[in-house]
Motif scaffolding. Structure first.
Motif, PDB file in Angstrom:
ATOM      1  N   GLY A 181      46.361 -87.774  18.481  1.00 39.91           N
ATOM      2  CA  GLY A 181      46.350 -89.145  17.996  1.00 39.91           C
ATOM      3  C   GLY A 181      45.165 -89.978  18.438  1.00 39.91           C
ATOM      4  N   GLY A 182      45.221 -91.252  18.075  1.00 44.64           N
ATOM      5  CA  GLY A 182      44.197 -92.191  18.504  1.00 44.64           C
ATOM      6  C   GLY A 182      43.241 -92.576  17.406  1.00 44.64           C
ATOM      7  N   GLN A 183      42.307 -93.402  17.774  1.00 42.62           N
ATOM      8  CA  GLN A 183      41.332 -93.893  16.800  1.00 42.62           C
ATOM      9  C   GLN A 183      40.579 -92.746  16.153  1.00 42.62           C
ATOM     10  OE1 GLN A 183      38.761 -97.044  17.125  1.00 42.62           O
ATOM     11  NE2 GLN A 183      39.702 -97.969  18.921  1.00 42.62           N
ATOM     12  N   PRO A 184      40.207 -92.931  14.900  1.00 42.07           N
ATOM     13  CA  PRO A 184      39.426 -91.867  14.256  1.00 42.07           C
ATOM     14  C   PRO A 184      38.081 -91.701  14.949  1.00 42.07           C
ATOM     15  CG  PRO A 184      40.103 -93.533  12.662  1.00 42.07           C
ATOM     16  CD  PRO A 184      40.475 -94.046  14.000  1.00 42.07           C
ATOM     17  N   VAL A 185      37.559 -90.468  14.902  1.00 43.84           N
ATOM     18  CA  VAL A 185      36.312 -90.165  15.586  1.00 43.84           C
ATOM     19  C   VAL A 185      35.223 -89.794  14.585  1.00 43.84           C
ATOM     20  CG1 VAL A 185      37.397 -89.407  17.704  1.00 43.84           C
ATOM     21  CG2 VAL A 185      37.027 -87.766  15.867  1.00 43.84           C
ATOM     22  N   LYS A 186      33.996 -89.835  15.066  1.00 43.68           N
ATOM     23  CA  LYS A 186      32.871 -89.534  14.196  1.00 43.68           C
ATOM     24  C   LYS A 186      32.097 -88.330  14.731  1.00 43.68           C
ATOM     25  CE  LYS A 186      32.422 -94.190  12.430  1.00 43.68           C
ATOM     26  NZ  LYS A 186      32.858 -95.244  13.357  1.00 43.68           N
ATOM     27  N   PRO A 187      32.448 -87.141  14.263  1.00 42.05           N
ATOM     28  CA  PRO A 187      31.721 -85.950  14.717  1.00 42.05           C
ATOM     29  C   PRO A 187      30.366 -85.851  14.022  1.00 42.05           C
ATOM     30  CG  PRO A 187      33.413 -85.336  13.139  1.00 42.05           C
ATOM     31  CD  PRO A 187      33.531 -86.819  13.327  1.00 42.05           C
ATOM     32  N   ASP A 229      33.782 -85.587  24.028  1.00 47.21           N
ATOM     33  CA  ASP A 229      35.025 -85.025  23.493  1.00 47.21           C
ATOM     34  C   ASP A 229      35.276 -85.392  22.035  1.00 47.21           C
ATOM     35  OD1 ASP A 229      37.313 -85.001  26.373  1.00 47.21           O
ATOM     36  OD2 ASP A 229      35.569 -83.785  25.818  1.00 47.21           O
ATOM     37  N   ALA A 230      34.863 -86.588  21.668  1.00 50.71           N
ATOM     38  CA  ALA A 230      35.146 -87.051  20.306  1.00 50.71           C
ATOM     39  C   ALA A 230      34.552 -86.130  19.247  1.00 50.71           C
ATOM     40  CB  ALA A 230      34.636 -88.462  20.113  1.00 50.71           C
ATOM     41  N   LEU A 231      33.551 -85.347  19.621  1.00 50.73           N
ATOM     42  CA  LEU A 231      32.936 -84.429  18.659  1.00 50.73           C
ATOM     43  C   LEU A 231      33.819 -83.226  18.374  1.00 50.73           C
ATOM     44  CD1 LEU A 231      29.303 -84.291  20.054  1.00 50.73           C
ATOM     45  CD2 LEU A 231      30.055 -85.448  17.968  1.00 50.73           C
ATOM     46  N   TYR A 232      34.780 -82.986  19.258  1.00 49.03           N
ATOM     47  CA  TYR A 232      35.498 -81.711  19.205  1.00 49.03           C
ATOM     48  C   TYR A 232      36.999 -81.871  19.038  1.00 49.03           C
ATOM     49  CZ  TYR A 232      30.940 -80.750  21.226  1.00 49.03           C
ATOM     50  OH  TYR A 232      29.593 -80.718  21.455  1.00 49.03           O
ATOM     51  N   ARG A 233      37.395 -82.955  18.400  1.00 52.21           N
ATOM     52  CA  ARG A 233      38.809 -83.160  18.126  1.00 52.21           C
ATOM     53  C   ARG A 233      39.181 -82.403  16.855  1.00 52.21           C
ATOM     54  NH1 ARG A 233      40.606 -88.029  19.503  1.00 52.21           N
ATOM     55  NH2 ARG A 233      42.691 -87.204  19.085  1.00 52.21           N
ATOM     56  N   ARG A 234      40.470 -82.283  16.633  1.00 51.59           N
ATOM     57  CA  ARG A 234      40.907 -81.638  15.393  1.00 51.59           C
ATOM     58  C   ARG A 234      40.424 -82.468  14.196  1.00 51.59           C
ATOM     59  NH1 ARG A 234      46.529 -78.488  15.349  1.00 51.59           N
ATOM     60  NH2 ARG A 234      45.381 -77.526  13.663  1.00 51.59           N
ATOM     61  N   SER A 235      40.111 -81.774  13.133  1.00 50.90           N
ATOM     62  CA  SER A 235      39.545 -82.417  11.935  1.00 50.90           C
ATOM     63  C   SER A 235      40.411 -83.553  11.414  1.00 50.90           C
ATOM     64  CB  SER A 235      39.366 -81.380  10.830  1.00 50.90           C
ATOM     65  OG  SER A 235      38.587 -80.307  11.293  1.00 50.90           O
ATOM     66  N   LEU A 236      41.678 -83.486  11.704  1.00 49.69           N
ATOM     67  CA  LEU A 236      42.617 -84.530  11.292  1.00 49.69           C
ATOM     68  C   LEU A 236      42.163 -85.917  11.725  1.00 49.69           C
ATOM     69  CD1 LEU A 236      45.505 -85.189  10.199  1.00 49.69           C
ATOM     70  CD2 LEU A 236      46.311 -84.847  12.543  1.00 49.69           C
ATOM     71  N   TYR A 237      41.430 -85.976  12.826  1.00 50.20           N
ATOM     72  CA  TYR A 237      41.073 -87.279  13.386  1.00 50.20           C
ATOM     73  C   TYR A 237      39.716 -87.783  12.931  1.00 50.20           C
ATOM     74  CZ  TYR A 237      44.989 -85.925  16.258  1.00 50.20           C
ATOM     75  OH  TYR A 237      46.217 -85.508  16.666  1.00 50.20           O
ATOM     76  N   THR A 238      39.064 -87.048  12.043  1.00 43.89           N
ATOM     77  CA  THR A 238      37.736 -87.463  11.597  1.00 43.89           C
ATOM     78  C   THR A 238      37.840 -88.721  10.758  1.00 43.89           C
ATOM     79  OG1 THR A 238      37.051 -85.163  11.539  1.00 43.89           O
ATOM     80  CG2 THR A 238      35.674 -86.737  10.359  1.00 43.89           C
ATOM     81  N   PHE A 239      36.962 -89.664  11.046  1.00 46.11           N
ATOM     82  CA  PHE A 239      36.924 -90.912  10.286  1.00 46.11           C
ATOM     83  C   PHE A 239      36.670 -90.599   8.820  1.00 46.11           C
ATOM     84  CE2 PHE A 239      36.429 -95.489  10.253  1.00 46.11           C
ATOM     85  CZ  PHE A 239      35.766 -95.710   9.061  1.00 46.11           C
ATOM     86  N   TRP A 240      37.516 -91.121   7.956  1.00 44.86           N
ATOM     87  CA  TRP A 240      37.377 -90.802   6.530  1.00 44.86           C
ATOM     88  C   TRP A 240      36.873 -92.014   5.768  1.00 44.86           C
ATOM     89  CZ3 TRP A 240      39.711 -86.067   4.482  1.00 44.86           C
ATOM     90  CH2 TRP A 240      39.380 -85.863   3.138  1.00 44.86           C
ATOM     91  N   ARG A 241      35.598 -91.988   5.396  1.00 46.79           N
ATOM     92  CA  ARG A 241      35.052 -93.045   4.554  1.00 46.79           C
ATOM     93  C   ARG A 241      35.317 -92.644   3.120  1.00 46.79           C
ATOM     94  NH1 ARG A 241      32.773 -97.367   4.872  1.00 46.79           N
ATOM     95  NH2 ARG A 241      32.414 -97.217   7.098  1.00 46.79           N
ATOM     96  N   ARG A 242      36.066 -93.479   2.417  1.00 46.66           N
ATOM     97  CA  ARG A 242      36.535 -93.056   1.110  1.00 46.66           C
ATOM     98  C   ARG A 242      35.420 -92.830   0.097  1.00 46.66           C
ATOM     99  NH1 ARG A 242      42.335 -94.001  -0.337  1.00 46.66           N
ATOM    100  NH2 ARG A 242      42.388 -95.770   1.078  1.00 46.66           N
ATOM    101  N   ILE A 243      34.343 -93.600   0.172  1.00 48.79           N
ATOM    102  CA  ILE A 243      33.298 -93.415  -0.838  1.00 48.79           C
ATOM    103  C   ILE A 243      32.438 -92.201  -0.537  1.00 48.79           C
ATOM    104  CG2 ILE A 243      33.194 -95.847  -1.418  1.00 48.79           C
ATOM    105  CD1 ILE A 243      30.536 -95.924   0.168  1.00 48.79           C
ATOM    106  N   SER A 244      32.562 -91.662   0.639  1.00 50.12           N
ATOM    107  CA  SER A 244      31.746 -90.509   1.000  1.00 50.12           C
ATOM    108  C   SER A 244      32.458 -89.767   2.110  1.00 50.12           C
ATOM    109  CB  SER A 244      30.364 -90.996   1.451  1.00 50.12           C
ATOM    110  OG  SER A 244      29.575 -89.904   1.857  1.00 50.12           O
ATOM    111  N   GLY A 245      33.285 -88.819   1.697  1.00 48.69           N
ATOM    112  CA  GLY A 245      34.167 -88.142   2.654  1.00 48.69           C
ATOM    113  C   GLY A 245      33.412 -87.267   3.644  1.00 48.69           C
ATOM    114  N   PRO A 246      34.096 -86.809   4.700  1.00 45.64           N
ATOM    115  CA  PRO A 246      33.449 -85.963   5.708  1.00 45.64           C
ATOM    116  C   PRO A 246      32.768 -84.771   5.049  1.00 45.64           C
ATOM    117  CG  PRO A 246      35.682 -86.514   6.388  1.00 45.64           C
ATOM    118  CD  PRO A 246      35.536 -86.999   4.989  1.00 45.64           C
ATOM    119  N   THR A 247      31.511 -84.552   5.406  1.00 47.76           N
ATOM    120  CA  THR A 247      30.720 -83.554   4.688  1.00 47.76           C
ATOM    121  C   THR A 247      31.046 -82.121   5.082  1.00 47.76           C
ATOM    122  OG1 THR A 247      28.984 -83.802   6.343  1.00 47.76           O
ATOM    123  CG2 THR A 247      28.756 -85.085   4.304  1.00 47.76           C
TER     124      THR A 247
END
Lengths: 843, 495
Positions: free
Chosen positions: A663-669, A692-710
């Motif tokens: 859980g927790g705030q979304p992260v930016k890998p 650590d924020a680089l290596y969290r489960r993908s579930l926590y990646t910040f999702w920008r709707r106009i340009s999703g995680p690459t």
């Protein structure tokens, strides 16, 4: 078989061609008894209903074929009957479908639809056999029958298997052998937790010879917190979750506390009916808890259009429509969206019924105003002091708003209860300023207030002063509120909004003559009497005992996760245009069982995982490839590539990088440079996290709707509710897993782990291979890897600079004690292993 | 012997089909293609696509001989002002400053920016118009290069739409619906017609904007999205900076020969797995990895302009070397077209002059005029214009009346205007040197030969050999098509 063919040619008008040869041939191949639901209705629906179906406005010749009374009645004003039971030769429908005359043939040439010879034969035989009519299979409550009897009684492990085996035996197919233990534990780990097994876990399983060994693994995985994270992803696709609004400047929102609640709900095995009621109507439960309200964020996850120039009411209406349709897809498996603009063309859903459903969701205080990611109603989850500060600023806003209201009563005199815009004094106003007056002062956004103020700056400085003060106070409050953790949630207006049918689905074209009140479609069980008919009632109705759809739809969607396809392939459509279930009795059995178990999701998933059907090998024989390429009959397990998020999680896990933290705030890998900047003309910069924020489960990646995680591919875009699994294969995927720094860093960190754990080549290669594939390599495979290793050593020895580069990728610290050449060689090997088809496929 | 209960009818029926060999009856053999990635395209029993076309692939496409093999869509995001660029209306000068007749605006929908604006003075064109070439097409002096090639172009002066805001309007042009979720034209075409490009994606999207970043329109990735079609038909966005395709480059320390050998080993290991598991998808994956390797060469090759003669580069203007500019993207479009990429979508933003018409429009034209014209000339010189369709246009027009305050001459603007605008096409199958349709004397409403967005889409499909009414995809029980349930081919602009 009576040859009606000859009957037809004697003495009837309209004696056309009789049964053409090819239809005759097809006829011979039909089953002894033709079934209305499984053979006939799909044809009528797909080829006839568009013009002869439930939509009155599109109906040709007054003929409808979607209702029992209508299909046997005479065509209006004529002595012609579409269908006469037992008598195809008297049935106009048959004459038309066999006709050669382009003016008579049905379907018409203009429709671009046609019938195959099979289909014509089916219709003929159906009528011959009495033209039996049945209710659509999915709209009758599921029935739990006795499990089928099978020949090979030794094979089934649970009820699922009896149904599956029965079908296989009837097709003269045999199930595949059980997969080996390494394959099974790997498959289970991905399916239930989204992660591969560790070598220790594999060893424990392979060495456990007890009867309960397999079950122990299943139970362990179900109990792991990784379970909640895995299934949360799937639900987030259904819920169209993202961390931004999705339009123009794409403001950020803070919906992640809801995502955390979802993880928790899965981990605690919250009964699915409670999961449903909380998300759809938690705020309306008696004495709702914070959790109840937080859960309702489900229906605020849609996009939010705050574009300049857009009309707020249009935005508001779009959002309500989204809630209706998402609810329809996720629980009922119905394509409600078709009835936005007209009666459904296939299912018996009228446009009016669509808006009855819409009325349930039309009572939120969200007005379509505003621009940021925290549009009211919101649940403030900040500490109490932070909430208090915002409340204070809000009080100040109200006080100033009152002053404005008082001033406006004088400045814009109008009838009691009307907004200032209705005043004759408001007639000279322009553009947005005029709009602003349609809202109460307290409800006007600071943008509206700004525009209003501009207009009066010189014309009425005193009034301008008031407006400007209010605007400033509002901005201050909004700025402060933006610092709080405000989750958008549902609420219910005290004074309900009136709902009307929106003609052609247009927000500005309501059919004013008739107010529409909440109700459920007539073809489904009615609401219970004596209840308050609101969104809570709707939610409870969705999970009531009588509801034929929800349990089936839900079971079907989870089945898809394990087998690649649902028992009903059209996960989103259980209506008459949807696919038929491949195993109708199994689907019903599981649906009823799911309900009887108290909507126990873990129990359902366990049952699937424990079945012999699930445990089969996924090897494909030529026979199976020819007979059943989609694996509909489940004579093997389905082999399918892992979702791209699991592929990333695997790479991180295998290398040891994955940080286990829920859980927790979304992260930016990691993300290639400039992606967000390019999409927003430089206005939004991607600020990558570190550590650590680089290596969290993908579930926590910040999702920008106009340009999703690459790093994702084949993923739902989260613009709308998505329930289907996507699985394609392109070179761009290959480029991602070969070259994305996420993967190249994971590869070199994996190399560190491998080199440190074992000392000689053989052991190291086996260790690496096992981590990547969950099995030990064959001697052939080992030879290939050994040769590659030696080759790489030689290459890197000749160019140590390259070795240095490849072993320092990423921000993770580099183990400086390792020999660079060895390190580099293993880094490349690890990347190779992480890209094998076997590694990224769920076998 | 267990007496078997009567089989469920569906099962019985299916048994007969499968025993006879599912594939004998299907037009499309499955073979090696994608077990796991099999999606809807298998026509259900009772196909709705015409199977009479001898040219037909498994979807029966194309329906007839196409004129165009490929499309380059120069999408002008933000909406260029038709009355200042292509639609010469002398009445505007006569009425300059006067309130536009109520009869035109009454009951019409406008964006909220001018929706309640009661003062609506007509504003004359801020440019100067002349008739050009032999065709006499009207082009203003803001577009001198376009003016020079007017005889190659087919101007449609009578375009119209319903949307008043950018995202819905652009989505409407590209997908046939205002709400995102449906496939874009490029996806429809690549799905329907198949792959032609070697070592490159078949559908490429590139974006650019004015240097001034004068307006807020942004590019959503659903502008080149595949909607409900399989995701492999999604447009591939070539980026303006860095690697054109994401993750194209090998990591530092990994040379190309090393990558080659690594792929060879992967192939060998994958083949062992293929033997054991028999899944054709493994074969496909091997192929995709090979393709990725090829793309690592073909894409940089594409972006390396050192093989372009100077006079060609000059034609596109000085911006041609600036990656991510419209000029750069236009030259890229030609190079992509040469490599048989089917659909190239260049989107350029910055046309949304709500407040800055007087100075920004000219700059915008300077950025785009030469490259657009250069592209057409370049294609023509190479003999490629005859089978390439080039399209130039935005999502709607701009109001002939003023947005803003007429006294504030520095901040004149025109608002969004769906009721009439201009778009041009050139190349394959389109009559050069004509203007089709007309607007009223104010350039406000269409007066003759209206062309709706759906008509435009139907026409594009037609040029690619497709009957837009017969090319559908069944999703959620409905047979969707690009043109929704509308659209007529504009026959009079076709050769």
């Amino acid at each position: 078989m009576i040859c009606w063919y000859s009957l037809m040619c004697f003495g009837l008008t309209n004696c056309g061609t009789g049964m053409p040869d090819e239809v005759q041939l097809a006829y011979q191949d039909l089953p002894d008894k033709v079934d209305f639901n499984f053979h006939v209705r799909p044809i009528l629906s797909d080829r006839c209903f568009a013009c002869h179906g439930p939509d009155e406005n599109a109906r040709e010749s007054g003929l409808r074929l979607d209702q029992e009374e209508a299909i046997f009645a005479n065509i209006p004003d004529q002595e012609i009957f579409a269908v006469v039971a037992d008598h195809p030769e008297k049935s106009e429908l048959i004459h038309r479908i066999l006709s050669d005359d382009p003016k008579l043939v049905m379907p018409t040439p203009e429709s671009n639809l046609s019938l195959t010879t099979e289909e014509k034969a089916i219709l003929i035989k159906w009528i011959e056999q009495g033209a039996e009519w049945k209710n659509h299979w999915a709209f009758d409550a599921p029935v739990k029958v006795e499990v089928s009897e099978v020949k090979d009684t030794g094979w089934p492990r649970n009820e699922i298997d009896y149904f599956v085996l029965d079908k296989l035996e009837s097709l003269e197919l045999t199930p595949s052998e059980e997969a080996d233990k390494e394959t099974l534990i790997r498959r289970l780990s991905f399916d239930l937790n989204g992660l591969p097994p560790t070598p220790e876990e594999i060893k424990a399983f392979t060495e456990d010879t007890s009867d309960k060994a397999y079950e122990k693994v299943v139970d362990r995985l179900l109990a792991s917190t990784a379970y909640g994270e895995r299934w949360a992803w799937e639900w987030l696709d259904v819920a169209r979750y993202a961390d931004t609004n999705g339009f123009q400047g794409d403001p950020t929102r803070k919906m992640w506390p809801w995502r955390d609640w979802v993880i928790q709900a899965f981990n605690e095995n919250l009964p699915y009916d409670e999961f449903t009621v909380m998300q759809l109507a938690g705020d309306l439960k008696p004495s709702p808890t914070t959790e109840d309200i937080l859960a309702t964020a489900f229906n605020r996850n849609h996009t939010y259009n705050g574009e300049g120039g857009r009309i707020p009411e249009e935005t508001r209406v779009e959002n309500v429509l989204d809630r209706v349709e998402t609810t329809g897809t996720a629980w009922l498996g119905l394509t409600l969206n078709c009835a936005r603009c007209h009666d459904h063309k296939y299912d018996a859903l009228t446009q009016k019924e669509y808006y009855q459903f819409y009325d349930y969701f039309n009572q939120t205080s969200e007005e379509g105003l505003g621009y940021n990611g925290m549009i009211a109603p919101v649940l403030d989850m900040s500490p109490v002091e932070d909430q208090r500060e915002v409340a204070e600023l809000q009080k100040f806003v109200y006080a100033l708003a009152e002053k404005v209201e008082t001033a406006e009563l004088e400045k814009f005199p109008r009838e009691d209860g009307l907004p200032a815009s209705e005043s004759s004094a408001a007639e000279g106003l322009e553009g947005v300023a005029s709009y602003a007056l349609t809202y109460e002062p307290a409800d006007r956004t600071s943008y509206f207030l700004g525009q209003l103020g501009n207009f009066f700056k010189d014309k009425d400085p005193a009034y301008f002063g008031l407006i400007n003060e209010l605007r400033a106070a509002k901005s201050r409050r909004d700025r402060r509120a933006a610092e709080n953790l405000q989750v958008m949630v549902m609420d219910e207006l005290k004074y309900p909004r009136k709902t009307y049918v929106l003609q052609k689905g247009s927000y500005d074209n309501p059919q004013m003559g008739e107010q529409i009140l909440s109700n459920v479609p007539a073809f489904l069980p009615p609401l219970p009497g004596n209840i308050e008919n609101n969104r809570l009632a709707l939610a409870q109705w969705l999970v009531s005992d009588e509801q034929p759809l929800t349990a089936r739809v839900t079971v079907n969607r989870y089945w898809q996760a394990f087998f690649g396809n649902g028992l009903v392939k059209t996960i989103e459509d259980f209506g008459v245009q949807g696919a038929l279930p491949t195993h109708p009795e199994l689907l019903d059995w599981l649906a009823v069982d799911f309900q009887e178990s108290g909507w126990n999701l873990k129990a359902l998933l366990k049952k699937i995982a424990m079945s012999a059907t699930y445990r089969q090998s996924s090897k494909v024989t030529n026979e199976l490839l020819e007979v059943d390429p989609e694996n509909k009959y489940l004579a093997r397990a389905t082999r399918m590539r892992l979702p791209s998020w699991m592929i990333r999680d695997q790479a991180l896990y295998v290398s040891g990088l994955l940080v286990d933290s829920i859980g927790g705030q979304p992260v930016k890998p990691y993300q290639p440079e400039g992606i967000w900047e390019e999409a927003t003309f430089g206005k939004i910069k991607y600020e990558q996290d570190h550590g650590d924020a680089l290596y969290r489960r993908s579930l926590y990646t910040f999702w920008r709707r106009i340009s999703g995680p690459t790093f994702l591919f084949d993923n739902s875009s989260r613009q709308v509710c998505n329930v289907k699994m996507l699985n394609t294969n392109t070179p761009l995927h290959a480029l991602t897993t070969l070259n994305d720094i996420t993967y190249t860093e994971a590869a070199r960190v994996m190399a560190e782990k491998v080199i440190t754990a074992k000392t000689d080549d053989n052991d190291r290669l086996v260790y690496a291979f096992e981590w990547a594939t969950s099995r030990r390599p064959s001697s052939n495979e080992l030879t290939i890897l050994k040769n590659r290793l030696n080759d790489l050593r030689t290459e890197f020895a000749e160019d140590k600079a390259e070795a240095r580069k490849i072993t320092s990728i990423g921000e993770y610290r580099v183990n400086q004690e390792l020999d660079k050449v060895e390190y580099a060689a293993y880094a490349v090997l690890s990347s190779l292993l992480l890209n094998l088809d076997e590694t990224i496929t769920r076998q | 012997m267990i007496e078997k209960e009567r089989m469920h009818p569906f099962e019985e029926y299916q048994a007969r089909i499968t025993r006879r060999g599912f594939f004998g009856k299907m037009a499309q053999g499955i073979g090696v293609a994608a077990l796991g990635s099999m999606m809807n395209p298998i026509p259900s029993l009772g196909s709705t696509t015409s199977v009479t076309a001898p040219l037909g692939n498994s979807l029966g496409l194309p329906h007839f001989v196409p004129k165009a093999k490929r499309v380059i869509y120069l999408f002008q995001n933000g909406a260029p002002s038709h009355v200042d660029l292509f639609d010469y209306k002398p009445t505007l000068r006569k009425w300059h400053g006067k309130q536009i007749p109520d009869s035109l605006t009454e009951g019409k929908r406008f964006s909220t920016m001018t929706g309640k604006q009661t003062a609506r003075p007509v504003i004359a064109e801020i440019s100067n118009f002349k008739q050009r070439g032999q065709s006499g097409a009207w082009v203003s002096d803001f577009m001198p290069e376009t003016a020079k090639i007017a005889d190659e172009l087919c101007f449609i002066k009578s375009m119209h739409t319903e949307s008043v805001n950018h995202a819905p309007a652009i989505t409407f042009f590209l997908t046939g619906s205002e709400q995102p979720g449906r496939p874009t034209i490029g996806s429809w075409l690549t799905y329907g017609l198949g792959s032609t490009a070697k070592d490159l994606p078949d559908f490429v999207a590139m974006t650019s904007r004015d240097k001034e970043a004068s307006c807020g329109q942004i590019f959503y990735d659903y502008y080149w999205g595949s909607g409900f079609l399989p995701t492999k038909f999604q447009g591939v966005k070539f980026r303006g900076g860095g690697d054109p395709v994401l993750y194209l480059k090998n990591p530092e320390g990994m040379s190309r020969p090393m990558r080659r050998k690594m792929l060879d080993d992967m192939r060998a290991l994958n083949e062992i797995n293929l033997q054991e598991y028999g899944d054709p998808e493994i074969s496909t994956r091997i192929t995709q990895y090979e393709m990725s390797y090829k793309m690592q060469m073909s894409v940089p090759d594409l972006t390396d302009f050192s093989d372009e003669p100077q006079h060609i580069l000059n034609m596109y203007g000085p911006d041609v070397h600036r990656k991510g500019s419209f000029a750069f993207n236009c030259l890229m479009a030609r190079r992509l077209a040469e490599r048989d990429v089917r659909f190239i979508q260049c989107m350029h933003a910055g046309w949304d002059q709500h407040k800055n018409l007087n100075y920004q429009l000219k700059i915008q034209c300077q950025d785009t005029d030469a490259p657009s014209a250069a592209l057409v000339k370049d294609l023509k010189q190479r003999g490629m214009l005859e089978d390439t369709l080039v399209i130039w246009g935005g999502e709607f027009g701009r109001t002939p009346f003023l947005q803003g305050n007429i006294e504030d001459t520095r901040n004149w603007g025109r608002d969004h205007h769906p009721y009439a605008f201009t778009l041009w096409m050139a190349g394959a199958g389109v009559k050069p040197g004509i203007s089709y349709g007309a607007t009223d004397e104010f350039g406000f409403n269409v007066a003759e030969k209206p062309v709706h967005v759906h008509d435009f889409q139907a026409t594009v499909m037609h040029l690619l050999g497709i009957d837009h009414e017969q090319f559908t995809f069944k999703h959620q029980g409905r047979r969707y098509r690009l043109t929704d349930v509308h659209g007529h081919v504009v026959k009079n602009i076709l050769t």
